[in-house]
Design a protein around this motif. Structure first.
Motif, short mmCIF file in Angstrom:
data_model
loop_
_atom_site.label_atom_id
_atom_site.label_comp_id
_atom_site.label_asym_id
_atom_site.label_seq_id
_atom_site.Cartn_x
_atom_site.Cartn_y
_atom_site.Cartn_z
N CYS A 18 0.83 -1.21 0.00
CA CYS A 18 0.00 0.00 0.00
C CYS A 18 0.86 1.25 0.00
N HIS A 19 1.94 1.22 0.75
CA HIS A 19 2.82 2.38 0.82
C HIS A 19 3.55 2.62 -0.50
N ILE A 20 4.11 1.56 -1.05
CA ILE A 20 4.90 1.72 -2.27
C ILE A 20 4.01 1.94 -3.50
N PHE A 32 0.59 2.70 -3.61
CA PHE A 32 -0.48 3.69 -3.55
C PHE A 32 -0.13 4.91 -2.70
N ASP A 33 1.13 5.02 -2.31
CA ASP A 33 1.61 6.16 -1.52
C ASP A 33 0.82 6.37 -0.22
N GLN A 34 0.38 5.27 0.38
CA GLN A 34 -0.31 5.33 1.67
C GLN A 34 0.73 5.43 2.77
N PRO A 35 0.40 6.12 3.87
CA PRO A 35 1.38 6.18 4.96
C PRO A 35 1.64 4.78 5.52
#
Length: 120
Positions: free
Chosen positions: A25-27, A29-32
């Motif tokens: 999700c972070h990588i 979709f740029d989610q924290p």
């Protein structure tokens, strides 16, 4: 791993202990990035456990702690009922009976996982 993704290298790059779900999700979709500890704390804040009886609440809290320390796969296996601290709470049959039937226990585990991965 089969797709050539090196989880350990990605985890080192982020420098946080998180599940593959949060890493993706972070990588992608740029989610924290959330750690397992942060996710567990969010579940505790939502007071999710109150719909269960006292013994079932203690079991779910122990499973949440297990998730925080070891990840989600540690709570998905029925073997977890034979490990500390759950084995101190009763036999696997007694633990399941705290929720009613086996289906009720499995539903509670699924709901716990849903709560863990619910957006904070």
């Amino acid at each position: 791993a089969e797709s050539g993704i090196l989880w350990e290298a990605l985890k080192e790059e982020i420098k946080k202990e998180m599940d593959p779900f949060d890493l993706v999700c972070h990588i992608a979709f740029d989610q924290p990035p959330l750690t397992r500890r942060e996710r567990a704390l969010e579940v505790k804040k939502r007071n999710y456990f109150t719909k269960y009886g006292e013994q079932a609440q203690e079991i779910l809290k122990a499973l949440l702690d297990k998730y925080e320390n070891e990840g989600v796969t540690s709570i998905e296996s029925n073997q977890v009922l034979r490990l500390n601290p759950l084995n101190q709470m009763g036999t696997p049959v007694e633990i399941v009976q705290a929720f009613g039937k086996k289906d009720d226990f499995e539903k509670a585990i699924k709901e716990l996982e849903d709560e863990i991965y619910r957006s904070a």
